[in-house]
Design an enzyme around this catalytic site. Structure first.
Site, PDB file in Angstrom:
ATOM      1  N   VAL A   1       0.859  -1.188   0.000  1.00  0.00           N
ATOM      2  CA  VAL A   1       0.000   0.000   0.000  1.00  0.00           C
ATOM      3  C   VAL A   1       0.894   1.236   0.000  1.00  0.00           C
ATOM      4  CG1 VAL A   1      -1.676   1.348   1.334  1.00  0.00           C
ATOM      5  CG2 VAL A   1      -1.903  -1.144   1.215  1.00  0.00           C
TER       6      VAL A   1
ATOM      7  N   ALA B   1       4.531   4.161   2.787  1.00  0.00           N
ATOM      8  CA  ALA B   1       4.030   2.905   2.226  1.00  0.00           C
ATOM      9  C   ALA B   1       4.214   1.799   3.253  1.00  0.00           C
ATOM     10  CB  ALA B   1       4.800   2.546   0.955  1.00  0.00           C
ATOM     11  N   LYS B   2       3.613   0.669   3.016  1.00  0.00           N
ATOM     12  CA  LYS B   2       3.885  -0.515   3.833  1.00  0.00           C
ATOM     13  C   LYS B   2       3.518  -1.726   3.000  1.00  0.00           C
ATOM     14  CE  LYS B   2       5.299  -1.175   8.127  1.00  0.00           C
ATOM     15  NZ  LYS B   2       6.083  -0.200   8.909  1.00  0.00           N
ATOM     16  N   GLY B   3       4.175  -2.833   3.293  1.00  0.00           N
ATOM     17  CA  GLY B   3       3.841  -4.089   2.630  1.00  0.00           C
ATOM     18  C   GLY B   3       3.736  -5.182   3.662  1.00  0.00           C
TER      19      GLY B   3
ATOM     20  N   ASP C   1      10.580  -4.895   8.537  1.00  0.00           N
ATOM     21  CA  ASP C   1       9.630  -4.615   9.618  1.00  0.00           C
ATOM     22  C   ASP C   1       9.518  -5.932  10.395  1.00  0.00           C
ATOM     23  OD1 ASP C   1       7.602  -2.283  10.362  1.00  0.00           O
ATOM     24  OD2 ASP C   1       6.484  -4.134  10.622  1.00  0.00           O
TER      25      ASP C   1
END
Ligand code: GLU
Length: 425
Positions: free
Chosen positions: A70, A115-117, A156
């Protein structure tokens, strides 16, 4: 990094991270007086990709996992944020974490959006070879979104330097040449930065010491409890102890240990490296009570979201809470802490050291010119303290909590970038 934490409060009354992130944005928008359209724009992810990831398991069977990326906002620059491998990852959690990355990068004045995944999987259940195949296939599925000028992943929860090396290699093979700046948090041998591995922890402790000083607490007369003993928590415990703080308790996903005289953190790290957990450490006793509720001066939640919530907030005794994790405190708990006069240093400030040194890594990689560990650490400290000074000044001027002041500052920067660029078409 802990996926779950022993003794974590029941999640029954905890709203989701996305609801929490949206409530924080709404509060900041209220302070800034923005209209509905701008609020909506700031709250809506710009791009979202959900991918199916077929995995050939070591036993020859096939499994299909689900992954996400995202990009919440990129008004201030390329999207930036980690990739999480955990069993409870879903699209809404990734959306929340992506929004927090936007504010974190803006607050620290990094030229990035957020963003992050993530992939919904428990990495403990997969072999290294399986994790490599999952990572490479996930990377190749999200390839159209990422790139040094587009979106730059990083580690992360559940991912590490090795994960980043596989992502960088997969992207580079597809490009036909080596592209170090496509991810950060890489091993130093392939373009990682000195000081990146410890950066989040160093940043947490830099602002924790500033927060203690703000409250007139001297490190050598301060006690602390740290929830999480992974990439963030272990370093936090170590740097706090080095600063003279008595770290009396730490917890990981398997249990918690306690020593009222202060734990021997290097000894505990050696024990954890050998056994995989803090449990059974000879220099401590097992902690029967809830770690979060211990009578300490400083509490550092450094594991997962939502652990300080309506159900336990009124039992928290620490005067200073510094958020090593993303989203550990719910809005309901924030209210209880404000009424009790506690100082809560919010995640987007407290744990920003990781992405600050990610930025340094990206700058070094883009220039192929490497800095010394001391240069990295000095620049990190200067950035963290500048952000701390800015947030505390804004909070005092405007009568806001540190979280409100940090979010207002960040949201305003993103909104200004958006407004000066204008809306296309
Ligand atoms: N995953 C880390 C965070 O939540 C680091 C992100 C990055 O370095 O891009 O801040």
């Amino acid at each position: 990094m802990s996926l779950l934490v022993a003794g974590k409060a029941p999640a029954t009354d905890v709203s989701s991270p996305l609801e929490e992130a949206r409530a924080q944005l709404a509060a900041a928008v209220g302070v800034l007086g923005y209209g509905e359209g701008l609020h909506k724009l700031l709250g809506t992810p710009r791009r979202e990709l959900t991918v199916g990831i077929p995995l050939r398991r070591d036993d020859g069977s096939t499994e299909v996992l689900t992954g996400y990326r995202v990009q919440h906002n990129f008004s201030r620059g390329p999207a930036k944020g980690g990739v999480r491998y955990a069993p409870n990852v879903d699209l809404d959690e990734v959306r929340a974490l992506a929004m927090w990355m936007t504010w974190k990068c803006a607050l620290l004045d990094l030229p990035y959006g957020g963003a992050k995944g993530g992939i919904t999987l428990d990495p403990r259940n997969y072999s290294k070879a399986e994790l490599e195949r999952v990572t490479r296939r996930y990377t190749s599925e999200i390839l159209p979104l990422i790139g040094p000028e587009r979106d730059i992943p990083a580690p992360d929860i559940g991912t590490d330097e090795q994960t980043m090396a596989w992502m960088m290699d997969t992207y580079s093979v597809a490009s036909g040449y080596t592209v170090p700046a496509v991810v950060t948090g890489k091993p130093v041998s392939v373009g990682g930065s000195l000081g990146r591995a410890s950066a989040t922890s160093r940043g947490v402790v830099t602002v924790a010491l500033a927060a203690l000083a703000h409250r007139g607490l001297k490190p050598e007369r301060t006690t602390a409890a740290v929830q999480g003993f992974g990439k963030v928590g272990a370093g936090v415990a170590r740097f706090l102890a080095e600063a003279g703080v008595a770290v009396v308790a730490v917890a990981d996903q398997y249990g918690a240990v306690h020593n009222s005289a202060g734990l021997d953190i290097p000894g505990l790290e050696a024990h954890t490296a050998a056994t995989g957990s803090v449990v059974g450490f000879a220099g401590a006793e097992a902690l029967a009570e809830e770690l979060l509720e211990l009578d300490v001066d400083l509490l550092v939640p450094a594991a997962v979201e939502g652990v300080l919530n309506e159900s336990n907030a009124h039992r928290i005794k620490a005067e200073v809470i510094v958020e090593g994790a993303n989203g550990p405190t719910t809005a309901a708990a924030d209210k209880v802490f404000a009424a009790a006069g506690k100082l809560v240093v919010p995640d987007i400030l407290a744990n920003a050291g990781g992405v600050v040194v990610s930025y340094f890594e990206w700058v070094q990689g883009s220039n192929a010119y490497w800095w010394s560990a001391a240069e990295v650490e000095d620049r990190l400290k200067a950035r963290m303290l500048a952000a701390w000074d800015g947030v505390t000044a804004t909070a005092a001027e405007r009568g806001l909590s540190l979280r409100e002041a940090a979010t207002v500052t960040a949201v305003q920067r993103v909104a200004e970038a958006h407004q000066i660029r204008g809306l296309y078409p």
